[in-house]
Design a protein around this motif. Structure first.
Motif, PDB file in Angstrom:
ATOM      1  N   LYS A 117       0.846  -1.204   0.000  1.00 37.19           N
ATOM      2  CA  LYS A 117       0.000   0.000   0.000  1.00 37.19           C
ATOM      3  C   LYS A 117       0.877   1.248   0.000  1.00 37.19           C
ATOM      4  O   LYS A 117       0.628   2.204  -0.742  1.00 37.19           O
ATOM      5  CB  LYS A 117      -0.917   0.009   1.222  1.00 37.19           C
TER       6      LYS A 117
ATOM      7  N   ALA B 226       0.377   1.298  -4.044  1.00 38.93           N
ATOM      8  CA  ALA B 226      -0.962   1.885  -4.195  1.00 38.93           C
ATOM      9  C   ALA B 226      -0.975   3.373  -3.920  1.00 38.93           C
ATOM     10  O   ALA B 226      -1.609   4.157  -4.654  1.00 38.93           O
ATOM     11  CB  ALA B 226      -1.947   1.163  -3.277  1.00 38.93           C
TER      12      ALA B 226
ATOM     13  N   ILE C  55       0.626  -5.460  -7.722  1.00 40.19           N
ATOM     14  CA  ILE C  55       0.126  -6.056  -6.462  1.00 40.19           C
ATOM     15  C   ILE C  55      -0.176  -7.530  -6.655  1.00 40.19           C
ATOM     16  O   ILE C  55       0.169  -8.376  -5.819  1.00 40.19           O
ATOM     17  CB  ILE C  55      -1.135  -5.296  -5.981  1.00 40.19           C
TER      18      ILE C  55
ATOM     19  N   PRO D  30      -7.021  -0.257  -6.116  1.00 41.20           N
ATOM     20  CA  PRO D  30      -5.967  -1.030  -5.440  1.00 41.20           C
ATOM     21  C   PRO D  30      -5.770  -0.636  -3.976  1.00 41.20           C
ATOM     22  O   PRO D  30      -5.558  -1.478  -3.113  1.00 41.20           O
ATOM     23  CB  PRO D  30      -4.720  -0.714  -6.276  1.00 41.20           C
ATOM     24  N   SER D  31      -5.844   0.671  -3.690  1.00 40.37           N
ATOM     25  CA  SER D  31      -5.626   1.145  -2.318  1.00 40.37           C
ATOM     26  C   SER D  31      -6.730   0.641  -1.378  1.00 40.37           C
ATOM     27  O   SER D  31      -6.467   0.160  -0.268  1.00 40.37           O
ATOM     28  CB  SER D  31      -5.572   2.673  -2.306  1.00 40.37           C
TER      29      SER D  31
ATOM     30  N   LEU E 208      -9.656  -5.248  -6.759  1.00 39.99           N
ATOM     31  CA  LEU E 208      -8.277  -4.798  -6.934  1.00 39.99           C
ATOM     32  C   LEU E 208      -8.156  -3.835  -8.122  1.00 39.99           C
ATOM     33  O   LEU E 208      -7.493  -2.793  -8.023  1.00 39.99           O
ATOM     34  CB  LEU E 208      -7.373  -6.015  -7.145  1.00 39.99           C
ATOM     35  N   ARG E 209      -8.777  -4.165  -9.254  1.00 43.61           N
ATOM     36  CA  ARG E 209      -8.686  -3.334 -10.435  1.00 43.61           C
ATOM     37  C   ARG E 209      -9.455  -2.015 -10.280  1.00 43.61           C
ATOM     38  O   ARG E 209      -9.061  -0.982 -10.825  1.00 43.61           O
ATOM     39  CB  ARG E 209      -9.198  -4.096 -11.650  1.00 43.61           C
TER      40      ARG E 209
ATOM     41  N   SER F 286      -2.434  -2.471  -9.928  1.00 48.52           N
ATOM     42  CA  SER F 286      -3.095  -3.743  -9.628  1.00 48.52           C
ATOM     43  C   SER F 286      -2.284  -4.921 -10.158  1.00 48.52           C
ATOM     44  O   SER F 286      -2.235  -5.994  -9.540  1.00 48.52           O
ATOM     45  CB  SER F 286      -4.509  -3.760 -10.213  1.00 48.52           C
TER      46      SER F 286
ATOM     47  N   LYS G  61      -3.906   2.902 -12.114  1.00 41.42           N
ATOM     48  CA  LYS G  61      -4.506   1.848 -11.283  1.00 41.42           C
ATOM     49  C   LYS G  61      -4.266   0.461 -11.876  1.00 41.42           C
ATOM     50  O   LYS G  61      -4.049  -0.508 -11.138  1.00 41.42           O
ATOM     51  CB  LYS G  61      -6.004   2.081 -11.099  1.00 41.42           C
TER      52      LYS G  61
END
Length: 607
Positions: free
Chosen positions: A285, A289, A302, A324-325, A320-321, A299, A295
């Motif tokens: 994060k 993120a 991650i 992400p945060s 997630l997509r 993602s 994004k």
């Protein structure tokens, strides 16, 4: 001139022979007394005045609030102050020495079905205190009898060498009670218990597995643990209070500790794994993120960090997509919950280990816990009596006289009584020598304790051991003789009850009408110079003939009766003449007998 000169076998109470073929037992008839039985003690005393008793024991069957409407409901508190004074005066003018019997329905150890209870022990103490105060009011002190019925124990475990067995197969099934020294809870083990245990490799200590990979388990019995215990050194045995029951319990509980510790290790690993995952998500994060502009790129990074997109569910991929945060925040939140849950399991396992270890330390052989409780209670009762005695300047010491009772319960065996009394005396000495209380010398304290804590030896209760005896009648009598010898030698004996039965139950038959070795007991008491009370307890006589328990005791002693005629007389003749069968009565019982010309202030006639 001899008796042949007069053509008579004249003899009297001062003669040393009881007549032809009569062995006189030199226990004075004045030592022989009678219990009043049940019901109103004042009326019971009146009846025993007529019976010619010189010693009378007044007892109570009730507990708590008394009931005068039931013979077994009377307690010391049922007897008013004026009635107590009547009892005292009636005994005094008739030169009768009184003793007191507290309710037999209490246990000073505080035993209940759940274990030892402080509340129950205190309730029992109240009953003893009531009896002590009654004894002070009526008898000026003297013996206060209470039953010893302290806690369960196996007969064969303790007295096999003395040829006692409670039932066939007891050696394989006998109970082995343990007790928690703090909570009083009793743990009942049985010798026929079976415990499954994994087979361990003798070299590695690891579990042995079968061809399918399953751990091989064998069933162990109590006897297996006993064999292990016997192989221990004396020092190791002492760690288990020299008790195979304690050894078994500790070994059994040790497996619970091992299981709890195993769970603890598992929970700890889970917590650490989750914490590592949580830390990884926190770093993603912070590093990805929070800094990412794209994004989709964030993602993808991650997903690579956590092992690939395929490790995620379609729902997780979508979150997630989309953000992400937010996805990472949610995952961190769920991991926080998991850490908390697994940490609680870890703490619970740690608590279990601690609690089991503490419990192992507290659990001891029941004798160790029970004897301590009972002895302290007896010492407390004796100290209460001693304080009453000193405060009221009583004529006689108040003696707490603990009576052997049922064979199945601790306190039924004379050696158990010996231990209880010796430990109680030690506790009383400790209190009497404290600087902030009595401040007596140890010598003074020991003399006081020895005089005020003694045993009531009940031959009828001891005869109930006969049903468990595996020897002959002569061997049983020898055993009884040895017990009395030891008790007198160690200054334990202070009071005696004589009743008869056939060795099964406490029937209170007239002395001489059952199998109890009463005559042998009287001979032993004579040989040892015993001068205390010998109280015949009635209960198994025909209606209206409770006095036979006393005359039966007189008869057993073969003590001579004063006479001047040429006809042989016995105590049987006395029973039949004094109480209305053949001769003119010296004493009579009934409404027509007592004169009411002079009465005590409660209108009790002076007999």
């Amino acid at each position: 001139m001899g008796s042949d000169y007069w053509n008579t076998d004249y003899w009297h109470s001062l003669d040393r022979s009881g007549g032809k073929d009569r062995e006189v037992i030199n226990v004075s008839p004045s030592q022989l007394g009678i219990s009043h039985g049940i019901g109103d003690p004042l009326q019971g005393l009146k009846g025993n005045v007529f019976a010619g008793a010189s010693r009378v024991e007044l007892g109570f069957m009730g507990v708590g609030k008394g009931s005068r409407h039931s013979p077994t409901g009377w307690t010391p508190e049922s007897v008013s102050r004026s009635e107590r004074e009547d009892i005292r005066l009636l005994a005094k003018v008739n030169q009768i020495e009184l003793s007191t019997h507290a309710s037999p329905s209490v246990s000073l150890s505080g035993l209940t079905k759940q274990g030892f209870s402080e509340e129950q022990a205190e309730t029992a103490m109240f009953e003893v205190k009531k009896a002590i105060e009654f004894a002070a009011d009526t008898a000026g002190g003297g013996p206060v009898v209470l039953h010893a019925q302290e806690f369960p124990r196996s007969i064969v475990e303790h007295y096999k060498k003395e040829k006692f067995t409670q039932y066939p197969g007891e050696e394989e099934k006998a109970i082995i009670p343990l007790a928690d020294s703090e909570t009083g809870q009793i743990v009942m083990l049985r010798r026929d218990i079976k415990v499954p245990e994994p087979v361990l490799d003798k070299k590695t200590g690891e579990p042995v597995r079968d061809k399918e990979g399953n751990i091989i388990v064998e069933t162990k019995t109590f006897n297996d643990y006993e064999k292990e215990f016997k192989m221990l050194s004396e020092e190791e045995k002492n760690e288990y209070s020299n008790s195979v029951g304690k050894y078994f319990y500790d070994r059994f509980k040790q497996k619970e500790i091992e299981a709890a510790e195993g769970n603890s290790e598992y929970y700890n690993r889970q917590v650490k794994d989750i914490e590592r995952s949580r830390e990884m998500f926190r770093n993603m994060k912070k590093e990805i993120a929070d800094k990412a502009v794209n994004k989709d790129y964030a993602s993808t990074l991650i997903a690579e960090r956590i092992g690939g997109i395929e490790r995620l569910t379609p729902e997780q991929v979508g979150k997630l997509r989309k953000d992400p945060s937010a996805f990472l925040d949610n995952e961190i939140k769920e991991l926080d919950k998991s850490v908390k849950r697994w940490s609680e399991g870890l703490l619970s396992s740690a608590r279990s280990v601690h609690q089991i270890k503490e419990e192992i330390d507290r659990i001891k052989p029941i004798e160790e816990v029970g004897v301590e409780r009972s002895a302290k209670a007896m010492a407390r009762a004796a100290l209460f009596g001693y304080n009453v005695e000193k405060t009221r300047k009583l004529e006689r010491p108040v003696m707490i006289s603990v009576e052997n009772y049922e064979p199945e319960i601790y306190g039924g065996h004379p050696q158990e009584m010996k231990k209880l009394i010796q430990e109680a005396r030690k506790d009383m000495v400790i209190e009497l020598t404290k600087k902030d209380s009595y401040a007596l010398s140890e010598k003074e304290a020991k003399e006081i304790a020895q005089d005020r804590i003694k045993m009531t030896f009940d031959i009828g209760h001891l005869n109930m051991w006969r049903k468990f005896f595996q020897g002959t009648d002569e061997e049983f009598k020898k055993w009884v003789d040895e017990q009395v010898e030891d008790l007198t030698k160690n200054k334990i004996l202070g009071h005696v009850h004589i009743t008869d039965n056939f060795g099964y139950h406490d029937e209170h038959l007239t002395p001489g009408e059952g199998t109890a070795p009463i005559k042998e007991l009287l001979r032993k008491l004579e040989a040892k110079g015993y001068k205390g009370n010998i109280i015949a307890e009635p209960g198994g006589q025909p209606e209206g003939q409770l006095f036979r328990s006393l005359t039966g005791a007189w008869k057993l002693s073969n003590y001579p009766i004063y006479r001047v005629d040429s006809e042989q007389r016995s105590w049987t003749d006395i029973e039949n003449s004094y109480f209305g069968r053949t001769g003119s009565p010296t004493f009579v019982v009934g409404d027509y007998a007592p004169s009411k010309d002079w009465t005590l202030w409660s209108e009790t006639p002076l007999e």
